[in-house]
Motif scaffolding. Structure first.
Motif, PDB file in Angstrom:
ATOM      1  N   HIS A  27      45.812  72.443 -26.798  1.00  0.00           N
ATOM      2  CA  HIS A  27      46.478  73.570 -26.189  1.00  0.00           C
ATOM      3  C   HIS A  27      46.339  73.498 -24.672  1.00  0.00           C
ATOM      4  N   PRO A  28      47.334  73.953 -23.912  1.00  0.00           N
ATOM      5  CA  PRO A  28      47.230  73.910 -22.451  1.00  0.00           C
ATOM      6  C   PRO A  28      46.157  74.873 -21.945  1.00  0.00           C
ATOM      7  N   PRO A  29      45.436  74.553 -20.867  1.00  0.00           N
ATOM      8  CA  PRO A  29      44.354  75.394 -20.339  1.00  0.00           C
ATOM      9  C   PRO A  29      44.905  76.613 -19.595  1.00  0.00           C
ATOM     10  N   VAL A  30      44.011  77.560 -19.309  1.00  0.00           N
ATOM     11  CA  VAL A  30      44.389  78.733 -18.533  1.00  0.00           C
ATOM     12  C   VAL A  30      44.645  78.307 -17.087  1.00  0.00           C
ATOM     13  N   THR A  31      45.322  79.159 -16.344  1.00  0.00           N
ATOM     14  CA  THR A  31      45.639  78.838 -14.947  1.00  0.00           C
ATOM     15  C   THR A  31      45.106  79.921 -14.011  1.00  0.00           C
ATOM     16  N   ASN A  32      44.948  79.519 -12.764  1.00  0.00           N
ATOM     17  CA  ASN A  32      44.553  80.435 -11.683  1.00  0.00           C
ATOM     18  C   ASN A  32      43.261  81.218 -12.009  1.00  0.00           C
ATOM     19  N   LEU A  33      42.240  80.492 -12.434  1.00  0.00           N
ATOM     20  CA  LEU A  33      40.948  81.117 -12.705  1.00  0.00           C
ATOM     21  C   LEU A  33      40.266  81.468 -11.382  1.00  0.00           C
ATOM     22  N   ARG A  34      39.816  82.717 -11.249  1.00  0.00           N
ATOM     23  CA  ARG A  34      39.185  83.175 -10.008  1.00  0.00           C
ATOM     24  C   ARG A  34      38.029  84.128 -10.342  1.00  0.00           C
ATOM     25  N   PRO A  50      48.099  80.233 -20.046  1.00  0.00           N
ATOM     26  CA  PRO A  50      48.538  78.840 -19.863  1.00  0.00           C
ATOM     27  C   PRO A  50      50.064  78.750 -19.860  1.00  0.00           C
ATOM     28  N   GLU A  51      50.556  77.697 -19.300  1.00  0.00           N
ATOM     29  CA  GLU A  51      52.006  77.469 -19.223  1.00  0.00           C
ATOM     30  C   GLU A  51      52.475  76.636 -20.406  1.00  0.00           C
ATOM     31  N   GLY A  52      53.718  76.857 -20.800  1.00  0.00           N
ATOM     32  CA  GLY A  52      54.317  76.062 -21.876  1.00  0.00           C
ATOM     33  C   GLY A  52      53.777  76.380 -23.248  1.00  0.00           C
ATOM     34  N   VAL A  53      53.429  77.618 -23.483  1.00  0.00           N
ATOM     35  CA  VAL A  53      52.885  77.997 -24.789  1.00  0.00           C
ATOM     36  C   VAL A  53      54.035  78.404 -25.709  1.00  0.00           C
ATOM     37  N   SER A  54      53.923  78.042 -26.968  1.00  0.00           N
ATOM     38  CA  SER A  54      54.947  78.386 -27.944  1.00  0.00           C
ATOM     39  C   SER A  54      55.032  79.906 -28.110  1.00  0.00           C
ATOM     40  N   PRO A  55      56.248  80.445 -28.269  1.00  0.00           N
ATOM     41  CA  PRO A  55      56.386  81.904 -28.466  1.00  0.00           C
ATOM     42  C   PRO A  55      55.703  82.406 -29.726  1.00  0.00           C
ATOM     43  N   ASN A  56      55.492  81.527 -30.703  1.00  0.00           N
ATOM     44  CA  ASN A  56      54.850  81.926 -31.951  1.00  0.00           C
ATOM     45  C   ASN A  56      53.324  81.950 -31.839  1.00  0.00           C
ATOM     46  N   CYS A  57      52.796  81.569 -30.675  1.00  0.00           N
ATOM     47  CA  CYS A  57      51.332  81.467 -30.490  1.00  0.00           C
ATOM     48  C   CYS A  57      50.782  82.835 -30.086  1.00  0.00           C
ATOM     49  N   GLY A  93      38.658  78.929 -22.085  1.00  0.00           N
ATOM     50  CA  GLY A  93      39.734  78.114 -22.646  1.00  0.00           C
ATOM     51  C   GLY A  93      40.663  78.971 -23.484  1.00  0.00           C
ATOM     52  N   SER A  94      41.814  78.422 -23.895  1.00  0.00           N
ATOM     53  CA  SER A  94      42.813  79.171 -24.662  1.00  0.00           C
ATOM     54  C   SER A  94      43.056  78.503 -26.001  1.00  0.00           C
ATOM     55  N   GLN A  95      43.552  79.297 -26.948  1.00  0.00           N
ATOM     56  CA  GLN A  95      43.907  78.793 -28.270  1.00  0.00           C
ATOM     57  C   GLN A  95      44.859  79.792 -28.910  1.00  0.00           C
ATOM     58  N   CYS A  96      45.367  79.441 -30.084  1.00  0.00           N
ATOM     59  CA  CYS A  96      46.396  80.257 -30.710  1.00  0.00           C
ATOM     60  C   CYS A  96      45.896  81.164 -31.833  1.00  0.00           C
ATOM     61  N   ASP A  97      44.612  81.179 -32.122  1.00  0.00           N
ATOM     62  CA  ASP A  97      44.080  82.087 -33.139  1.00  0.00           C
ATOM     63  C   ASP A  97      42.655  82.448 -32.774  1.00  0.00           C
ATOM     64  N   THR A  98      42.043  83.304 -33.579  1.00  0.00           N
ATOM     65  CA  THR A  98      40.693  83.782 -33.273  1.00  0.00           C
ATOM     66  C   THR A  98      39.607  82.789 -33.651  1.00  0.00           C
ATOM     67  N   GLU A 100      37.929  78.972 -33.572  1.00  0.00           N
ATOM     68  CA  GLU A 100      37.932  77.805 -32.679  1.00  0.00           C
ATOM     69  C   GLU A 100      38.553  76.629 -33.419  1.00  0.00           C
ATOM     70  N   SER A 101      39.825  76.384 -33.167  1.00  0.00           N
ATOM     71  CA  SER A 101      40.548  75.322 -33.867  1.00  0.00           C
ATOM     72  C   SER A 101      40.467  74.025 -33.081  1.00  0.00           C
ATOM     73  N   GLU A 102      40.973  72.979 -33.696  1.00  0.00           N
ATOM     74  CA  GLU A 102      40.908  71.657 -33.060  1.00  0.00           C
ATOM     75  C   GLU A 102      41.861  71.537 -31.882  1.00  0.00           C
ATOM     76  N   ASN A 103      42.829  72.439 -31.784  1.00  0.00           N
ATOM     77  CA  ASN A 103      43.798  72.340 -30.693  1.00  0.00           C
ATOM     78  C   ASN A 103      43.476  73.284 -29.542  1.00  0.00           C
ATOM     79  N   ALA A 104      42.199  73.754 -29.434  1.00  0.00           N
ATOM     80  CA  ALA A 104      41.815  74.602 -28.310  1.00  0.00           C
ATOM     81  C   ALA A 104      41.909  73.809 -27.018  1.00  0.00           C
ATOM     82  N   SER A 105      42.179  74.513 -25.951  1.00  0.00           N
ATOM     83  CA  SER A 105      42.351  73.842 -24.664  1.00  0.00           C
ATOM     84  C   SER A 105      41.006  73.416 -24.100  1.00  0.00           C
ATOM     85  N   ILE A 106      41.064  72.600 -23.094  1.00  0.00           N
ATOM     86  CA  ILE A 106      39.853  72.261 -22.364  1.00  0.00           C
ATOM     87  C   ILE A 106      39.377  73.501 -21.600  1.00  0.00           C
TER      88      ILE A 106
END
Length: 422
Positions: A27-34, A50-57, A93-98, A100-106
């Protein structure tokens, strides 16, 4: 042999492509962390999705503070109350469910560094106590590389304050320096659920600032209880006392101390449930009254009672800080002291009289106790020496008288001869 090798390479390439198809990219990482700091010790991290995330996520964010305290939330921010004496980092990091799946972002990381300065100049042994739910008293020791007469500034903040306040009630106790401040009442009257953020620095800002967070519920010290009544019921001692002001009866535990003057023993009784069951108190308001029946107490002797209290874990976060002991109260028969008082008065008089007699008749007592031993030489001297002296005296007198007589006779004879010749 070349054809089998080419077929094997083609099979491996297809297998790899097939594997990528089964396992989608991370999954793509979060952006603009401050990161930012609010109040004194409130650290807040914010980020963008994150950018480019599927609408179903259904986006979820997993975050860690210093690789611990993991939480999963859909919020794009996280705040923590932490002392800023050390480096504080958040990984998110970001992911599409609650789960911790294998497709979690860095994980993206953002840190906040502590203030610069000599660590040995920062204050030490910071302790804060919430006295009787009324005021907070904090004490500390000066830094090792600072002068003992350093002037300090003390700032504090908690949730009901609109701004950071400076403590004005600075004081010194032996080697410790401290400050006390009152707490304003919370709207929901649940101030014990909140933390107090503290920052201590010297007035010239030459030493390293020290940050501290006080969880009020874990630093409660009640006032001493007040003993209301002591009474005997056969061989049982009934003890009654009042709950310290501002406390709910169920939120305190007690310890009752009974000292017996006859046995010289002191017993302590822990009390967690101090309900009053004696019928003589049914008409009284027992809401703030606590009772304990102490068995096997001797009414014929003097019994002294003291009580102390502490907050329990049912209402607060700690149960280790005892109040001071209450004012002692006694019951029972006192020992007959009239005879002892008379003896204490008579004995000094007798001793003083004896000393005076000894001073006046010390010589006589010495002669009586230690009579002189006769000297035989002196006795013989008195017997014989005095007689010899008297005999010699008389002998001298006879010789002198004889000489005077002879001389007189001769003079008379010469004068008679001269007259006769004429």
């Amino acid at each position: 042999m070349e054809r089998p090798v080419q077929l094997f390479g083609l099979w491996a390439l297809l297998h790899c492509l097939g594997g990528d198809a089964e396992h989608p990219k991370s999954h793509p990482p979060v952006t603009n962390l401050r990161v930012s700091v609010e109040h004194l010790c409130t650290v807040t991290w914010k980020w963008n999705p994150p950018e480019g995330v599927s609408p179903n996520c259904s986006l979820q964010y997993i975050s860690h503070v210093n690789n611990k305290d993991k939480i999963i939330t859909s919020e794009t921010s996280r705040s923590e109350e932490v002392p800023l004496n050390e480096k504080i980092c958040l990984q998110v990091g970001s992911q599409c469910d609650t789960n911790e799946s294998e497709n979690a972002s860095i994980l993206e990381e953002k840190c906040i560094l502590p203030p610069k300065g000599d660590p040995e100049s920062s204050v030490t042994n910071m302790q804060c106590i919430w006295h009787n739910l009324n005021y907070v008293k904090c004490t500390w020791l000066p830094g090792r590389n600072t002068s003992p007469d350093t002037n300090y500034t003390f700032y504090y903040w908690y949730s009901s304050l609109e701004e950071i306040l400076q403590c004005k009630n600075l004081f010194r106790e032996d080697n410790y320096i401290g400050c006390s401040f009152n707490l304003t009442k919370q709207k929901d009257d649940n101030i014990y659920k909140y933390n107090v953020q503290i920052m201590v620095n010297d007035s010239e800002e030459k030493s390293l600032p020290f940050f501290h967070i006080v969880h009020l519920a874990s630093h409660v010290k009640p006032d001493p209880p007040r003993i209301k009544k002591l009474s005997f019921n056969n061989s049982t001692l009934d003890v009654q006392w009042e709950t310290p002001p501002k406390f709910v009866k169920k939120c305190l535990e007690y310890e009752v101390e009974v000292s017996n003057s006859h046995t010289k023993e002191t017993q302590r009784f822990p009390v967690k449930d101090a309900k009053c069951q004696n019928s003589e108190f049914e008409e009284e308001n027992l809401e703030d009254i606590n009772c304990l029946n102490v068995p096997a107490v001797l009414p014929e002797s003097l019994n002294t009672v003291r009580i102390r209290a502490k907050a329990n874990t049912y209402c607060y976060g700690d149960d280790k800080i005892w109040s001071n002991w209450s004012q002692a109260m006694s019951i029972g028969k006192k020992a007959k002291t009239s005879l002892y008082i008379i003896m204490l008065l008579i004995i000094p008089v007798i001793v003083a009289a004896a000393i005076i007699v000894l001073l006046l008749y010390l010589k006589r007592l010495k002669i009586i106790i230690f009579p002189p031993i006769p000297d035989p030489g002196k006795i013989f001297k008195e017997m014989f020496g005095d007689q010899n002296d008297d005999t010699l005296h008389w002998k001298k007198y006879d010789i002198y008288e004889k000489q005077m007589k002879e001389e007189t006779d001769e003079v008379v004879l010469i004068e008679n001869l001269k007259r006769a010749s004429q």
